[in-house]
Design a protein around this motif. Structure first.
Motif, PDB file in Angstrom:
ATOM      1  N   ASN A 128      -2.052  -3.591  -1.266  1.00  0.00           N
ATOM      2  CA  ASN A 128      -2.278  -2.336  -0.575  1.00  0.00           C
ATOM      3  C   ASN A 128      -2.120  -1.168  -1.546  1.00  0.00           C
ATOM      4  N   SER A 195      -4.014  -2.202   9.913  1.00  0.00           N
ATOM      5  CA  SER A 195      -3.617  -2.222   8.507  1.00  0.00           C
ATOM      6  C   SER A 195      -2.388  -1.351   8.325  1.00  0.00           C
ATOM      7  N   ARG A 196      -1.470  -1.796   7.472  1.00  0.00           N
ATOM      8  CA  ARG A 196      -0.257  -1.008   7.221  1.00  0.00           C
ATOM      9  C   ARG A 196      -0.561   0.317   6.537  1.00  0.00           C
ATOM     10  N   GLN A 197      -1.727   0.411   5.892  1.00  0.00           N
ATOM     11  CA  GLN A 197      -2.058   1.603   5.117  1.00  0.00           C
ATOM     12  C   GLN A 197      -2.915   2.600   5.892  1.00  0.00           C
ATOM     13  N   ASN A 199      -2.350   4.208   8.945  1.00  0.00           N
ATOM     14  CA  ASN A 199      -1.741   4.966  10.034  1.00  0.00           C
ATOM     15  C   ASN A 199      -2.316   6.369  10.166  1.00  0.00           C
ATOM     16  N   THR A 218       0.650  -6.050  12.302  1.00  0.00           N
ATOM     17  CA  THR A 218       0.082  -5.291  11.188  1.00  0.00           C
ATOM     18  C   THR A 218      -0.259  -6.270  10.069  1.00  0.00           C
ATOM     19  N   ASN A 220      -1.748  -6.588   5.633  1.00  0.00           N
ATOM     20  CA  ASN A 220      -2.234  -5.985   4.400  1.00  0.00           C
ATOM     21  C   ASN A 220      -3.360  -6.802   3.780  1.00  0.00           C
TER      22      ASN A 220
END
Length: 290
Positions: A128, A195-197, A199, A218, A220
């Protein structure tokens, strides 16, 4: 500080025992123990907690491990670069990035360079934005590919001629798969996989706090998230063009409405002294993408 004790230290950290590391290094156990004790004296701190079975790194040891990996890697790469003759372009270019169809543009550049310079090698790292940024800043990779909202102030960067499209992956037999596009209202009460990235992008698009949505998982790496979608666990909000949605696939992709796209940039450390191979790679992508 010499490089060899750091190499020995990394082997001990990897093996978890002095005996295992000594065997791997073809050293006697007492000799390796003395080397580690001398390293601790030189640094003035304790690097290991020596248990009855395994050795654990102290906080100082974990810090040294990260720095030693960078130092040993840099020394190895430098030696490899200078062993190449003046009339031969070789060496390794390391590129990190998240999952994005834009990596196909990087692959195009790699293909052209491999044809022209057969001794060049390429190493790809998937992660990520945070992982890639950390590796870029520490010099473990030469270039990083960033998608969407990314803090590029620390780097030099080049926009890639690509715009990724956000949408939703779901089972092909899901009722939402019958629609041409997906709205926020379609998703607001459904189980979501983010995706964690992403938000910031998702919060802006949904126009409400992410915490108010039913985010059941969630990810990655999208492949792992696609396994959840196949089992009907949730709707995966992701970029188009990464997961197979061909006719034989049990997954479908539908774009978001209103449309949400993400710019893609390739970045490198500011004031970085490139190897010849990395310099040629940068020249090639500038040529191809100008």
């Amino acid at each position: 500080m010499e490089i060899r004790p750091l190499q020995y230290f990394l082997m001990v950290a990897r093996e978890g025992t002095i005996s295992g590391a000594a065997h791997a290094l073809h050293l006697s156990q007492p000799s390796l123990s003395r080397q580690m004790q001398e390293l601790e004296r030189e640094l003035g701190c304790k690097l290991f907690d020596r248990g009855s079975r395994r050795i654990e790194l102290t906080e100082a040891g974990m810090r040294l491990r990260r720095r030693a990996e960078e130092i040993v890697d840099l020394v190895g790469r430098t030696e490899a670069e200078f062993l190449v003759s003046a009339d031969t372009l070789a060496g390794e270019v390391r590129i990190g990035g998240g999952e994005t169809p834009a990596m196909g543009l990087v692959a195009d550049a790699v293909a052209k360079l491999q044809s022209a310079y057969p001794l060049m090698r390429f190493s790809l790292y998937s992660g990520n934005a945070e992982d890639v940024g950390d590796r870029l800043s520490s010099g473990l990779i030469d270039f990083g590919v960033f998608v969407g909202h990314a803090d590029l102030e620390r780097y030099e960067s080049l926009p890639m001629p690509a715009h990724d499209v956000w949408g939703v992956f779901m089972r092909r037999d899901d009722p939402l798969a019958e629609r041409r596009s997906i709205t926020a209202e379609d998703l607001v009460d459904r189980p979501l996989i983010f995706s964690r990235q992403a938000n910031r992008e998702m919060q802006d698009w949904f126009r409400q706090d992410i915490e108010s949505l039913d985010v059941v998982a969630t990810y990655n790496l999208l492949y792992n998230a696609s396994l959840l979608a196949r089992r009907g666990i949730g709707y995966v909000v992701s970029l188009q063009g990464i997961v197979d949605i061909s006719e034989g696939s049990d997954l479908a992709f539908r774009p978001l409405e209103p449309a949400l796209t993400a710019d893609v940039h390739i970045a490198w450390k500011r004031y970085r002294e490139f190897s010849p191979a990395a310099s040629v790679f940068l020249d090639k992508i500038r040529e191809l993408w100008s």
